[in-house]
Motif scaffolding. Structure first.
Motif, PDB file in Angstrom:
ATOM      1  N   THR A 197      46.534  40.758  39.783  1.00  0.00           N
ATOM      2  CA  THR A 197      45.603  39.676  39.452  1.00  0.00           C
ATOM      3  C   THR A 197      44.866  40.022  38.162  1.00  0.00           C
ATOM      4  OG1 THR A 197      43.586  40.493  40.520  1.00  0.00           O
ATOM      5  CG2 THR A 197      45.226  39.443  41.948  1.00  0.00           C
TER       6      THR A 197
ATOM      7  N   LYS B 279      42.062  40.950  38.086  1.00  0.00           N
ATOM      8  CA  LYS B 279      41.065  41.972  38.398  1.00  0.00           C
ATOM      9  C   LYS B 279      41.655  43.267  38.925  1.00  0.00           C
ATOM     10  CE  LYS B 279      37.423  38.636  39.412  1.00  0.00           C
ATOM     11  NZ  LYS B 279      36.761  37.859  40.463  1.00  0.00           N
TER      12      LYS B 279
ATOM     13  N   GLU C  77      39.522  34.899  41.291  1.00  0.00           N
ATOM     14  CA  GLU C  77      40.624  35.844  41.070  1.00  0.00           C
ATOM     15  C   GLU C  77      41.929  35.062  40.885  1.00  0.00           C
ATOM     16  OE1 GLU C  77      40.917  38.842  44.093  1.00  0.00           O
ATOM     17  OE2 GLU C  77      42.010  40.199  42.763  1.00  0.00           O
TER      18      GLU C  77
END
Lengths: 267, 788
Positions: A135, A137, A158
């Motif tokens: 992702t 993140k 996300e």
């Protein structure tokens, strides 16, 4: 369809900032679930953020021993990718069996994985192949990602950017389509890599896609269809509907596993 | 046979416009100033409406009007009707509850119409529907028809305190009891005929238009019978007198019966057009089609059949409960009675038959005619019965049928029908040969080696088509006559327009009807136009259903063509200066017998219009003739279908391996179109047997309200069909046609179920025989075998 705001960002960062600006925004990938739901007035997002023009989400690459597929890669592109067909033919075949040509040319792997429909095909592949979801993140192991029907480990804001698949030694996916919708009523993805065997089941459970421990144990002992014979499948939390009760689905899990193993062995 | 005449496999003329997207369906039509309608439908199966508040909806953006049942009542607009009166055993008339187009105080099924919003756009209309507030008082619904008449059941219509519409019977009870008293073997079976949802490709649609200058209405709608729609909307519902109401049914994308009926939506659209002073359009979406199109079938039956020691059928006793839904739809009452019971003799010589049918109200969508309408239900009963009887008596199912076939014609059955002609043995012979029946045992063993269960099933069906002699149906309670009309207009240079009261919604009339004209007048089908579907063009007609367009509609055209030829001969006689008796007409030329003097059809047409060679006192100019044709009997298509299939006992998946269809449709106009009808019919019948089934939950919510759950047959569910024909021309119409539109849907379900039970060694499996159901039966069957 109700009115909504529409945005078309070109970078992941812009997507993130757009998500922050709306209370109830939805990401539009292939739209194969979102748009019909909106048309039927069952969903009314305040904003739709179209990922179609975001750069860097549409590649299929080989990275080391992994096949890495961008979140916006369409099912039809996975199905016909030489890279995927050579490294993980079972994954290409799975993608080629999703929905119909119209769905396959719009639907994306990222959309399917993020939605985690209990009858979707891709989640079974991710679990059984031990894939990693990347992702904006972090990286999430498939085993940690799928958390029950329509539920994933994704946080607010996300965004899935790619999915990375380790290449297995042997793998196959066999599904039993719902006679009406042709979604998987039971879909079983089997993979073998070294001594590790994974069996992931979609379509059957009220808790969404899952790994079948009993079947895995039996197949680790001996990787052939006969090993699965008589292995009980616990259907206590399986879906029961007009197309199939839990015990029928439990039977299908066993039968589809046998067929997947046979297919994985190239028989 | 000429290139485009009777018997030629001519490609369909209409297909060019359909496959190039140039068809004009109701939704393709847009009228100037058009508004859009959206209906508020009941979310509850059974409730009284305590309060209906439309004020917020009226204020919503773009809204022109919000109309309710009160508005209809104020304007004196009547309710929807059922046009066939059925009398119960005790002579009492059926109990028809009122059927308002918009609810008046009560809703009776999920999807029932409560109010309509008319707005500038469809989106605005739908938004405003959500702003109508209804206070419901929920009532317990009646969903399971088996318990509809139980004491203490909720009452759906006050007129019927026990939810029974009628308790009807047919046949000779005493004679049937005597037959059973003599029986050496009795076969008994409980049979369910599953409820189906029609699913025409084009959903229903309507545009109401009102011309204040002429004080006249036009309704564009998806109808199989625009004149019947006009008659009902005029004479019974009270929209406007017939000369002030034009109904146009343009291209229609499939009907299967569901577009025969006159529904709430078109009634409301045409009425509302005058109220709002602008055209009002409604196009149903697929969900609305599932909820509110009339459904089909839905019978529960107990049947008993008596045989002597050799397996001759002595008698048949049938008791059926028929679910008619929440309201009586346009022809619903006749489907499980006169379209059902008279077919229960099948192809068999059965001396005594007694049938009892209970029509029942439930809180479900209305049930009415669906492809075959009563005849598939009857065929399923009799063909399951003979199959099981043969098996119980240890006889080959084909031989058992053959023993009981009717062999001499005409044949009067004990249940009204008089079959004019047929040769059932010939169809059976050909079907057995085409299906390679003698090697079935080998194929079964080969399947067993692969772990598969193979079965074979027969269906020797008969149906009654060419609906119907007007006096006969009138005596049975029909509110209309079932003749057909035609007008043949010959233009001055010999091209022809045929105006017909039949309506094509997939049947290919523009081709087959033109072939008849081509054959008779010796002109190409390109010179023929078929006009249908507009009450301002065609004088009157009864429409298309019950496989009647060939047998009845074309017979009317044939009659009109006879008159055209007769008149043209008179014209030719003047033009060729010969006596009328010497004029011969052949291959499109009028000639004087024994001479080389002749004129082409087009030349004679021109002579008829210029009228130079005769005086108006001797002969009227012009060449145009009309005819009404009223049949003297039903027609009786029949045939034998054989289904051979393989079952995977691990999953319950049934794969049809071979399908043999031998049909006797009498004379055939276009074998390619007939084959297409057979293919489509079988697909629908296989759909009923294996895939389709409407399912309501205990609260009356339709669970199968989309393609996610309602399973339609797809191409890969079906094998390639082997089609054969035998021919005994119908003796009661001039063309010898019997009709082919419903045969496949009638024949297929018992063939499939008989094959499955053959594979499983089980006597019963319910339709649809889904993988789950077959798997369960297969497990039982395998256990039984293992135990033996």
């Amino acid at each position: 369809m109700y009115a909504f705001a529409y945005q078309r960002p070109t970078t992941v960062r812009q997507v993130q900032s757009a998500l922050g600006k709306h209370d109830d925004a939805k990401l539009l990938a292939g739209g194969q679930t979102l748009l019909p739901t909106m048309k039927q007035r069952l969903a009314s997002p305040s904003a739709v953020i179209d990922l179609g023009h975001v750069a860097g989400l549409s590649a299929i690459e080989k990275k080391g021993r992994n096949i890495v597929i961008g979140a916006m890669v369409r099912h039809a592109d996975v199905a016909t990718s030489d890279l995927v067909r050579e490294a993980i033919p079972a994954l290409a075949a799975l993608a080629g069996g999703i929905g119909d040509p119209a769905v396959r040319n719009r639907g994306t792997i990222g959309g399917s994985v993020a939605n985690n429909d209990p009858s979707a095909d891709y989640p079974a592949a991710l679990l059984a192949l031990g894939a990693t979801i990347v992702t904006n993140k972090r990286k999430i192991a498939a085993d940690d990602f799928f958390q029950g029907m329509f539920t994933t480990a994704l946080d607010d804001g996300e965004i899935i950017t790619k999915v990375s698949f380790p290449v297995p030694a042997k793998a196959a996916y066999v599904k039993f389509p719902n006679p009406a919708s042709r979604y998987a009523m039971v879909g079983v993805f089997v993979s073998k890599k070294g001594s590790d065997v994974k069996v992931a089941v979609t379509g059957a459970s009220n808790e969404g896609v899952f790994r079948a421990a009993g079947l895995e144990a039996a197949l680790k002992a001996k990787f052939n269809a006969k090993a699965v014979e008589g292995v009980a499948v616990d259907g206590s939390n399986f879906i029961s509907d007009i197309h199939g009760t839990a015990d029928y689905r439990a039977n299908l899990v066993n039968v589809m596993t046998k067929r997947a193993v046979t297919k994985a062995l190239g028989k | 046979m000429s290139a485009t005449g009777i018997g030629a496999p001519v490609r369909r003329k209409e297909d060019f416009r359909f496959i190039t997207g140039k068809g004009q369906y109701t939704d393709d039509i847009n009228r100037p100033g058009q508004t859009h309608a959206a209906f508020l439908r009941s979310p509850h199966a059974h409730a009284t409406i305590k309060k209906l508040d439309i004020s917020q909806a009226q204020q919503a953006e773009g809204v022109i009007a919000v109309l309710t049942g009160d508005d209809l009542a104020k304007d004196g607009i009547g309710g929807l009707i059922c046009g066939w009166m059925i009398h119960s055993k005790d002579g009492s008339p059926m109990k028809a509850g009122s059927h308002p187009a918009l609810a008046q105080g009560k809703v009776r099924y999920v999807g029932d119409h409560i109010a309509v919003v008319i707005a500038e756009t469809l989106s605005q209309a739908r938004d405003a529907v959500e702003k109508i507030h209804v206070d419901y008082e929920l009532l317990k619904p009646v969903i399971d028809m088996a318990h509809a008449t139980d004491s203490g059941s909720p009452v759906i219509h006050d007129v019927s305190p026990n939810n029974q519409v009628y308790d009807w019977h047919l046949g000779d009870k005493g004679a049937t009891e005597s037959a059973f008293a003599k029986a050496k073997h009795v076969t008994r079976l409980d049979i369910v005929n599953n409820r189906l949802i029609p699913n025409a490709m084009e959903p229903r649609a309507a545009i109401g238009d009102y011309d204040s200058g002429q004080d006249a209405f036009t309704l564009y709608t998806t109808s199989q019978n625009p004149h019947v729609a006009r008659l009902v909307l005029s004479a019974f519902i009270g929209i406007a007198p017939e000369h002030k109401l034009r109904v146009i049914a343009p291209d229609v994308g499939g009907g299967f019966g569901s577009k025969i009926f006159i529904y709430a939506e078109e009634t409301v659209c045409v009425w509302a057009a005058k109220k709002v002073g602008r055209p009002v359009k409604w196009t149903g979406d697929r969900t609305e089609a599932f909820l509110a199109d009339a459904h089909g079938r839905d019978h529960i039956t107990h049947a008993e059949m008596a045989m002597d020691d050799k397996g001759h059928i002595l008698g048949l006793r049938v008791k059926t409960k028929a679910n008619l839904g929440a309201y009586l739809s346009t022809f619903s009452s006749c489907v499980p009675t006169y379209l059902y019971a008279p077919l229960l003799s099948g192809q068999y010589n059965i001396p005594a038959i007694y049938v009892e049918v209970e029509g029942l109200y439930t809180n479900t969508a209305p049930v009415d005619a669906y492809r075959g309408a009563g005849r598939p239900e009857a065929t399923f009963v009799i063909e399951r019965m003979v199959e099981v009887a043969a098996r119980e008596m240890g006889q080959d199912p084909a031989a058992f049928r053959r023993r009981n076939f009717i062999k001499s014609f005409p044949h009067q059955t004990p249940v009204i029908m008089a079959y004019d002609t047929g040769n059932y043995g010939a169809s059976m012979d050909l079907a057995l040969e085409m299906a390679d029946y003698k090697n079935f045992g080998k194929r079964k063993r080969d399947s067993a080696k692969k772990g598969m269960l193979r079965g074979i099933g027969f269906s020797a069906y008969i149906e009654a088509c060419g609906i119907a002699p007007s006096a006969a149906v009138g005596s049975l309670g029909a509110g209309v006559g079932l003749w057909e009309s035609a007008e043949v207009r010959v233009n001055p240079v010999g091209t022809v327009e045929v105006l017909t009261g039949s309506h094509s919604h997939g049947q290919g009339h523009e081709t087959t009807f033109a072939q008849l004209v081509s054959d008779r007048l010796g002109i190409s089908i390109d010179q023929v136009a078929i006009v249908h579907g507009d009450t301002d063009k065609v004088q009157f007609g009864m429409g298309t259903y019950g496989s009647r367009s060939g047998a009845v509609g074309m017979s009317a055209i044939s009659k009109a063509l006879d008159k055209v030829v007769a008149k043209a001969k008179k014209v030719a006689a003047y033009a060729l200066e010969a006596s009328e008796g010497d004029i011969e007409f052949k291959d499109g030329r009028f000639s004087v017998a024994g001479t080389d003097r002749s004129l082409a059809f087009g030349e004679v047409a021109l002579q008829a219009y210029i009228a130079h060679k005769f005086s108006g006192q001797e002969l009227e100019p012009g060449l145009k003739e009309g005819a009404f044709y009223d049949p003297t009997n039903f027609t009786f298509p029949s045939g034998v279908h054989i289904c051979e299939l393989e079952i995977d006992p691990d999953t319950g998946v049934t794969r049809i391996d071979r399908w043999t269809a031998v049909d006797d449709f009498g004379n055939i106009i276009n074998p390619m179109i007939v084959e297409g009808q057979v293919h489509g019919g079988i697909a629908q019948g296989v759909g009923q047997a294996l895939l389709e089934g409407a399912h309501y939950d205990a609260n009356g919510q339709l669970v199968t309200a989309s393609y996610m759950d309602y399973c339609m047959p797809r191409a890969d569910d079906l094998p390639s069909f082997d089609i054969g024909m035998t021919t005994t021309p119908c003796t009661t119409n001039p063309l010898g046609i019997k009709g082919c539109g419903e045969a496949g849907a009638i024949a297929a379900p018992p063939a499939v179920i008989n094959a499955i039970t053959d594979a499983l060694g089980h006597e019963q499996i319910a339709m649809p025989a889904s993988p789950q159901a077959v798997w369960r039966a297969a497990q039982k069957s395998l256990h039984k075998l293992a135990a033996e």
